[in-house]
Design an enzyme around this catalytic site. Structure first.
Site, PDB file in Angstrom:
ATOM      1  CG  ASP A   1      -1.998   0.087   1.257  1.00 34.26           C
ATOM      2  OD1 ASP A   1      -2.823   2.345   0.397  1.00 34.26           O
ATOM      3  OD2 ASP A   1      -3.055  -0.308   2.232  1.00 34.26           O
TER       4      ASP A   1
ATOM      5  CG  ASP B   1      -4.462   6.127   0.922  1.00 32.67           C
ATOM      6  OD1 ASP B   1      -5.524   4.623   1.185  1.00 32.67           O
ATOM      7  OD2 ASP B   1      -4.420   6.941   1.762  1.00 32.67           O
TER       8      ASP B   1
ATOM      9  CD  GLU C   1      -8.872   4.267  -0.957  1.00 31.01           C
ATOM     10  OE1 GLU C   1      -9.891   3.860  -0.634  1.00 31.01           O
ATOM     11  OE2 GLU C   1      -8.060   5.090  -1.223  1.00 31.01           O
TER      12      GLU C   1
ATOM     13  CG  HIS D   1      -8.844  -1.094   4.703  1.00 28.73           C
ATOM     14  ND1 HIS D   1      -8.649  -0.958   2.989  1.00 28.73           N
ATOM     15  CD2 HIS D   1      -8.402   0.243   4.521  1.00 28.73           C
ATOM     16  CE1 HIS D   1      -8.247  -0.518   2.947  1.00 28.73           C
ATOM     17  NE2 HIS D   1      -7.757   0.490   3.958  1.00 28.73           N
ATOM     18  CG  ASP D   2     -11.562   2.139   3.803  1.00 30.05           C
ATOM     19  OD1 ASP D   2     -11.234   2.308   5.341  1.00 30.05           O
ATOM     20  OD2 ASP D   2     -11.022   2.142   2.587  1.00 30.05           O
TER      21      ASP D   2
HETATM   22  C1  GLC Z   1      -8.187   5.349   2.069  1.00 31.17           C
HETATM   23  C2  GLC Z   1      -8.348   4.942   2.974  1.00 31.17           C
HETATM   24  C3  GLC Z   1      -8.072   3.811   4.254  1.00 31.17           C
HETATM   25  C4  GLC Z   1      -8.007   5.453   4.992  1.00 31.17           C
HETATM   26  C5  GLC Z   1      -7.781   6.662   3.847  1.00 31.17           C
HETATM   27  C6  GLC Z   1      -6.685   7.500   4.276  1.00 31.17           C
HETATM   28  O1  GLC Z   1      -9.442   5.599   1.778  1.00 31.17           O
HETATM   29  O2  GLC Z   1      -8.862   2.870   2.147  1.00 31.17           O
HETATM   30  O3  GLC Z   1      -8.670   3.322   5.519  1.00 31.17           O
HETATM   31  O4  GLC Z   1      -8.621   5.590   6.450  1.00 31.17           O
HETATM   32  O5  GLC Z   1      -7.328   6.368   2.832  1.00 31.17           O
HETATM   33  O6  GLC Z   1      -5.635   7.902   4.217  1.00 31.17           O
END
Ligand code: GLC
Ligand code: MG
Length: 534
Positions: free
Chosen positions: A102, A204, A267, A328-329
């Site tokens: 990541d 991310d 992402e 995980h979100d």
């Molecule tokens: C992304 C991650 C999330 C995190 C956010 C800020 O969306 O998947 O878990 O809190 O970025 O880094």
């Protein structure tokens, strides 16, 4: 891409996401770690998955559980040492598997040495590495930009009398990607891991990386309702998906292209027509802009069918598709679509055209775990309580066996284990031919072994009612997939003349081997894959 072309590993293989805090604890601190992951590599390999993506493992104050990085080229001692990391990578490669890290470029931790410098004074050489602005004449925030995690996106710094911008927590100041020094430092950090042999990155919040250079106010969102996060009060017209972001993505891609066959995943939560722009006009962007439609759409056959067809239709010629079912979100898939539909959801993920991403634990049907208020960890829930925004429920410890703490740890884990772990765990499911785990293994194996399902063309078959259906096809071999997303039996006439087939794999194994024709009856909550026209 035509079928004659060679397909790369990241097009063929399944990505498995590990949330490292919750996978396997080896040192008895209640938090998962790298040696824990090493212990379980054979389990992952045995699943048939070849690509592992691990959420952040870098040094971090853990304000956002690793998404607040204080050293981009280190390993958090909680997860292990750099030697552990090197061993992990070696063991993964020895198994002919790949490792994706990541990467969190939008923001660092407020404890990162760069930010500590930056906040020292207005003329510090690192001042412009972050986004600093003067207050308005009345002392208020420079504009109306909000933080995803609640409240203003601006934090006032008493010492230098300016505000800094943070799209997430105030402990996660946004880096200024318009600054060439930031670009160089951050791209070099990627090279550090690529030089070690890491096979790619999941980047991310890729669509956040550049903000409006005029700092204009975001407009109100006419569709906002109070049940949603306050962040959604505005349309993110000036804070995300700015046209210049594509230039940054290309710079990242250029770094990847300095190496052989690495992958860049982004992402990106955007509507598909904006999402596909991240492939780059000529394919110079990210290899895989994450496609979250299966997470975001209602579990409705007609809506999903329309979304698949639209996505397939809108993909640029150089764009390889991908599908994500959980992360995980977001809510666990088995909780979102219901236990009864969990096998159909897996069948859908693993038979659509494109790279699938599977979230750890979904292979055994793990569900959201209710978190008592005093155990809440997620800063999003702490800052914006009561709006169903807690991400802890989908981040709970992997259920390995029926021993205490589900075999995850010898001590009480950082988040509670689901109370069903004595029934739902890897060890038990390995012994049961009809378990979710063995179902998923058979599905994965079919996908890995049948080029039609793995890399073949996608042909829509118009469904009706709760039926979702399509064909996957490659060099003369064809498979028909039929999924009943409803709970009662459906009758469906497939619009395929002279259809003849044999069920190869089904959510209900009793129908495997049965012949099918155009008139199809299918029980509620079930699905099958049939080889046709053989
Ligand atoms: C992304 C991650 C999330 C995190 C956010 C800020 O969306 O998947 O878990 O809190 O970025 O880094
Ligand atoms: Mg540990």
């Amino acid at each position: 891409m035509s079928n004659e072309e060679k397909h790369l590993w990241w097009q063929k293989d399944i990505v498995y996401q590990i949330y490292p805090r919750s996978f396997k604890d080896s040192d008895g601190d209640g938090i998962g770690d790298l040696p824990g992951i090493i212990e379980k590599l054979d389990y992952i390999k045995d699943l048939g998955v070849k690509v592992i993506w691990i959420s952040p493992i870098y040094p971090s104050p853990m304000a956002d559980f690793g998404y607040d990085v204080s050293d981009y080229t280190g390993i958090h001692p909680m997860f292990g040492t750099m030697e552990d990391f090197d061993r992990l990578l070696k063991e993964i490669h020895q198994r002919d598997m790949k490792l994706i890290l990541d990467y969190v470029p939008n923001h660092s931790s407020s404890e990162h040495p760069w930010f500590l410098e930056s906040r020292k004074s207005k003329d510090n050489p690192k001042r412009d590495w972050y986004i600093w602005k003067d207050p308005k004449p009345d002392g208020s925030e420079p504009n109306n930009w909000l933080s995803v995690f609640g409240g203003s996106g601006w934090e006032y710094d008493e010492k230098t009398e300016q505000y800094y911008y943070h799209a997430f927590l105030k402990e996660q100041p946004d880096l200024n990607w318009r600054n060439p020094e930031v670009q160089k430092a951050m791209l070099d950090n990627m090279r550090f891991w690529l030089d070690k042999g890491v096979d790619g990155f999941r980047v991310d919040v890729m669509w956040h990386m550049i903000k409006d250079d005029q700092f204009r106010d975001n407009p109100p969102n006419p569709d906002y309702n109070e049940k949603r996060s306050p962040y959604e009060q505005h349309l993110q017209a000036y804070t995300t998906d700015q046209s210049e972001v594509h230039g940054i993505v290309k710079k990242m891609r250029d770094v990847m292209d300095e190496y052989d066959e690495r992958v860049l995943i982004g992402e990106i939560y955007l509507p598909v027509e904006r999402l596909v722009k991240y492939y780059g006009e000529q394919g110079e962007g990210t290899h895989l802009p994450f496609n979250f439609q299966l997470i975001l759409l209602p579990w409705n056959a007609r809506e999903i069918e329309a979304a698949i067809d639209r996505y397939e239709g809108i993909l640029p010629e150089h764009g390889w598709p991908n599908w994500v079912l959980g992360n995980h979100d977001n809510s666990r898939v088995a909780s979102r679509v219901g236990r009864e539909q969990a096998r159909n959801a897996a069948m859908l993920l693993l038979t659509l055209r494109g790279t699938p991403t599977l979230y750890y634990g979904d292979e055994i049907g793990m569900e959201n775990v209710e978190i008592p208020p005093e155990k809440v960890q997620d800063p999003q829930e702490k800052n914006i309580p009561g709006k169903n925004l807690n991400r802890d429920p989908e981040r709970t410890p992997m259920q390995w066996d029926d021993s205490e703490n589900a075999g995850f740890s010898e001590v009480e884990p950082w988040l509670p284990v689901m109370d069903n772990y004595q029934e739902v765990n890897v060890k038990k499911q390995e012994k049961d031919d009809n378990s979710m785990l063995n179902f998923q293994k058979r599905l994965i194996s079919l996908r890995n072994n049948e080029p039609a399902i793995n890399i073949g063309d996608y042909l829509p078959v118009p469904g009706s009612g709760n039926i979702l259906s399509y064909i996957r096809k490659h060099s003369g071999k064809e498979f028909l997939i039929v999924l009943n997303l409803g709970s009662s039996e459906e009758h469906f006439t497939a619009d395929i003349p002279d259809l003849k087939g044999v069920v190869k794999l089904a959510t209900n194994p009793e129908i495997e081997g049965q012949q099918i024709g155009r008139e199809i009856s299918i029980a509620g909550n079930s699905g099958f894959i049939a080889e046709i026209n053989a």
